[in-house]
Design a protein around this motif. Structure first.
Motif, PDB file in Angstrom:
ATOM      1  N   ALA A 119     -61.282 -13.389  51.086  1.00  0.00           N
ATOM      2  CA  ALA A 119     -60.987 -12.609  52.296  1.00  0.00           C
ATOM      3  C   ALA A 119     -59.492 -12.290  52.367  1.00  0.00           C
ATOM      4  O   ALA A 119     -59.105 -11.160  52.684  1.00  0.00           O
ATOM      5  CB  ALA A 119     -61.422 -13.379  53.534  1.00  0.00           C
ATOM      6  N   GLN A 120     -58.665 -13.290  52.065  1.00  0.00           N
ATOM      7  CA  GLN A 120     -57.211 -13.050  52.092  1.00  0.00           C
ATOM      8  C   GLN A 120     -56.800 -12.027  51.034  1.00  0.00           C
ATOM      9  O   GLN A 120     -56.007 -11.126  51.291  1.00  0.00           O
ATOM     10  CB  GLN A 120     -56.453 -14.373  51.876  1.00  0.00           C
ATOM     11  CG  GLN A 120     -56.469 -15.272  53.110  1.00  0.00           C
ATOM     12  CD  GLN A 120     -55.928 -16.670  52.832  1.00  0.00           C
ATOM     13  OE1 GLN A 120     -56.085 -17.201  51.724  1.00  0.00           O
ATOM     14  NE2 GLN A 120     -55.309 -17.266  53.837  1.00  0.00           N
ATOM     15  N   GLU A 141     -57.855  -8.565  52.130  1.00  0.00           N
ATOM     16  CA  GLU A 141     -57.097  -8.001  53.251  1.00  0.00           C
ATOM     17  C   GLU A 141     -55.642  -7.693  52.880  1.00  0.00           C
ATOM     18  O   GLU A 141     -55.111  -6.647  53.241  1.00  0.00           O
ATOM     19  CB  GLU A 141     -57.122  -8.962  54.448  1.00  0.00           C
ATOM     20  CG  GLU A 141     -56.383  -8.363  55.642  1.00  0.00           C
ATOM     21  CD  GLU A 141     -56.344  -9.270  56.864  1.00  0.00           C
ATOM     22  OE1 GLU A 141     -56.807 -10.430  56.774  1.00  0.00           O
ATOM     23  OE2 GLU A 141     -55.822  -8.811  57.906  1.00  0.00           O
ATOM     24  N   LYS A 183     -49.627 -12.506  59.532  1.00  0.00           N
ATOM     25  CA  LYS A 183     -49.143 -11.133  59.668  1.00  0.00           C
ATOM     26  C   LYS A 183     -48.028 -11.059  60.697  1.00  0.00           C
ATOM     27  O   LYS A 183     -47.975 -11.870  61.633  1.00  0.00           O
ATOM     28  CB  LYS A 183     -50.298 -10.218  60.104  1.00  0.00           C
ATOM     29  CG  LYS A 183     -51.214  -9.842  58.969  1.00  0.00           C
ATOM     30  CD  LYS A 183     -52.341  -8.950  59.423  1.00  0.00           C
ATOM     31  CE  LYS A 183     -53.500  -9.776  59.954  1.00  0.00           C
ATOM     32  NZ  LYS A 183     -54.697  -9.007  60.228  1.00  0.00           N
TER      33      LYS A 183
END
Lengths: 277, 379
Positions: free
Chosen positions: B105-106, B109, B186
């Protein structure tokens, strides 16, 4: 509709060019890095932009004929054509990374060493089967400053040639070329198919992205021989008889004293010794 | 052995050179003078693929490999060492850490945005009292329900002010034992802010800031790699980072050599160009030889990384140590060749001399490199 781009390889602008003592008219190649002729980049960029915009509207094209290469690639393509030794492949690879679909290299020594008129005749034979509507080239080579190739190709294909384009506008029937001249500009309309030599200022060539560099590896560089093209090189009509390095700069002359004296002495020296005035 | 670049690597390095000379060259001295960070230029490099050179294609990278990457950093550093360090951090610290330790997932993204220059990343490890000894860091991550609560201040973070993605290292409590963890977050996460902007001696076109965490809550998905393995993640990633910093140091040295060769041919003393004086020739010969040795070493270690060597810790440390100290010697001699003019800001070697200095310090000081090398030799 297809676009043919004439490509050539030249020594890097930073390269130190030294005449080869053993081969008359040639330079020492061993230490030199070769690049795509910088003016050719304008031609490549323009061709790629035309294709990216959706190609040319239907119109005139070079009629394919006997002896040409069966190169038709379906829809509109921008393809590079080059006469050069095997090392010219790196220049072609650069042009492919900038967006040409593929390239054709004629590497027969007889073609590589031929004069520009013969090279133009060979390239015309190679290009004919590709049936381009437009042939683009750099306006000159940065090494020998030869600027005739595109005109010679146009001659053998019996199509118009326009030199030094600063802007090219196309419709289905013609290319309108803007050329900067002393004190103004000329607008020249040429019916398609046509050959156009591209100048600096026509566009700003893109930097190849790393993704485009990778994609270029899968693109074809097709090597063809004179036999495949059905043409012969023939005797050389012209050749480089000698290549000389410029003479080393001589030491200057130092003039000292009052400004009026210095000026008078300087003028005297320029008139009597250097004989430049 | 084959010392040829692949066609792709050669074209990538040529492209980096052209971009550096044409795009970075004109404003480099001014960015240094005014300490201006030009994010737009960095993002342009990213759009061309230079900020994702070792990221696999499925994650939006160009995957050209460490050799092309190292050569490209050299070319950028020759013109603007501040941009070169930003490029190095993004490629070899941020992207590599996410690629090797991130969850799917990281990776999905973050990597496509980082590799295309859409996002800039940073790697926040150092603290005021934890430099060469990162284990003594004080920033904490405490379990908070399903996630973590971060508190503390990191400093000297390259790309800090311009980062969209932040990798931060913290202390954590692993079953009663103190350990370290890494997190990926983020910009804009509540509780995270940029602190002091550093006013630096060199690489002034790069951003270096404090990163402040005040009750910054992160979900458990923000953990990068395993809990408690933060230090291992940092140290493993730094092996690759050292290739980038060595490349930067070599680029600076090569620029200093080029400037010196040119200047020595133009500068006339005793009635002839100083390039004809043996004292100058010997300096230039030593400079050229040192640059050549370091470059050979650079591409060998980059090749080790590219060909999948499990660890190249000792070699990367040797490379970073030699390249940075070599760059110091070469820049020192470059000023000497230029004489008084080399001391003046009008001449590029003045900037190169200041830019070089940090390469002996960040991503492991020369002393830490010697420690790593000694441990590699002695076992």
């Amino acid at each position: 509709m297809n676009i043919a781009v004439l490509l050539r390889q030249v020594p890097d602008t930073e390269a130190k060019v030294v005449p080869d003592p053993d081969l008359r008219g040639r330079i020492m190649e061993s230490e030199i890095k070769f690049i795509l002729n910088p003016y050719d980049e304008y031609a490549v960029e323009e061709a790629v932009r035309i294709i990216e915009r959706g190609g040319l509207a239907p119109g005139g094209q070079v009629p394919g004929g006997a002896g040409g290469l069966p190169l038709s690639g379906g829809g509109g393509e921008a393809v590079g054509f080059c006469i050069g030794p095997d090392r010219a492949e790196t220049a072609l690879r650069s042009a492919l990374a900038l967006g040409l679909a593929r390239a054709v290299l004629v590497s027969d020594p007889a073609a590589v060493e031929a004069d520009v008129v013969t090279q133009g005749r060979i390239l015309a034979a190679a290009i004919k089967g590709f049936a381009p509507s437009l042939i683009l080239a750099g306006r000159e080579l940065i090494d020998t400053q030869e600027d005739a190739l595109a005109a010679v190709v146009a001659h053998f294909l019996d199509i118009p040639h326009v030199l030094g384009a600063g802007k090219i506008t196309l419709d289905g029937e013609k290319a309108v070329v803007l050329r900067e001249v002393e004190g103004g500009s000329l607008e020249i309309a040429a019916s398609l198919p046509a050959a156009v030599s591209c100048s600096k200022g026509l566009n700003e060539p893109r930097y190849p992205s790393l993704m485009a560099i990778k994609r270029s590896k899968a693109k074809e560089i097709r090597k063809v021989s004179l036999a495949e093209l059905g043409v012969q090189s023939g005797p050389q009509k012209s050749r480089i008889a000698e290549l000389k390095a410029p003479p080393p700069r001589a030491a200057g002359v130092r003039v000292e004293g009052e400004p009026a004296v210095v000026a008078a002495k300087g003028i005297e020296w320029m008139a009597d010794v250097a004989k430049v005035i | 052995m084959d010392f040829q670049f692949s066609d792709e690597a050669r074209m990538a390095i040529d492209g980096a050179k052209r971009f550096a000379v044409e795009k970075l060259g004109p404003g480099a001295a001014e960015r240094d003078e005014k300490a201006e960070v030009e994010v737009k230029l960095l993002k342009e490099l990213g759009e061309l693929g230079y900020l994702g050179m070792t990221v696999p294609e499925e994650h939006g990278g160009s995957a050209l490999g460490a050799v092309a990457y190292a050569g490209s950093v050299v070319e950028v550093a020759k013109v603007d060492a501040g941009v070169a360090v930003a490029m190095s951090v993004q490629n070899s610290l941020v992207n590599d850490a996410i690629e090797h330790f991130g969850t799917e997932a990281q990776k999905g993204e973050f990597l496509p945005k980082l590799a295309s220059g859409g996002w800039i990343g940073c790697f926040s490890l150092t603290e005021a009292n934890a430099g060469s000894d990162p284990a003594s860091m004080r920033t904490t991550a405490v379990k908070d329900g399903d996630g973590y609560l971060l508190n503390g201040t990191k400093n000297f973070t390259t790309n800090g002010a311009i980062a969209d993605a932040v990798i931060v290292f913290t202390r954590c409590d692993l079953g009663g034992k103190p350990a370290n963890s890494a997190f990926l977050l983020k910009k804009g996460t509540p509780g995270f802010s940029i602190g002091k902007h550093e006013n630096k001696m060199g690489i002034r076109s790069s951003s270096t800031t404090e990163m402040v965490f005040t009750n910054c809550r992160l979900p458990k998905e923000a953990l990068l790699g395993e809990e408690g393995k933060g230090l291992k993640i940092a140290l493993t990633t730094l092996d690759g980072g050292r290739i980038g910093i060595a490349a930067q140091a070599i680029g600076i040295a090569e620029a200093a050599l080029d400037e010196s060769v040119r200047y020595s041919k133009e500068r006339v003393q005793f009635g002839k160009p100083i390039a004809e004086l043996e004292g100058i020739q010997f300096m230039l010969a030593d400079m050229a030889t040192e640059v050549e040795v370091a470059k050979t070493m650079l591409f060998r270690v980059a090749w080790m990384k590219e060909s999948g060597a499990k660890r190249y810790t000792k070699e990367a440390a040797m490379l970073k140590l030699f390249a940075s100290e070599m760059s110091h010697r070469v820049c020192h001699k470059a000023i000497q060749v230029h004489g008084g003019y080399g001391f003046m800001k009008e001449y590029k070697v003045e900037r190169l001399y200041r830019d070089q200095r940090i390469t002996e310090i960040y991503e492991g000081t020369s002393e830490i490199q010697r420690f790593v090398i000694a441990r590699g030799i002695l076992g």
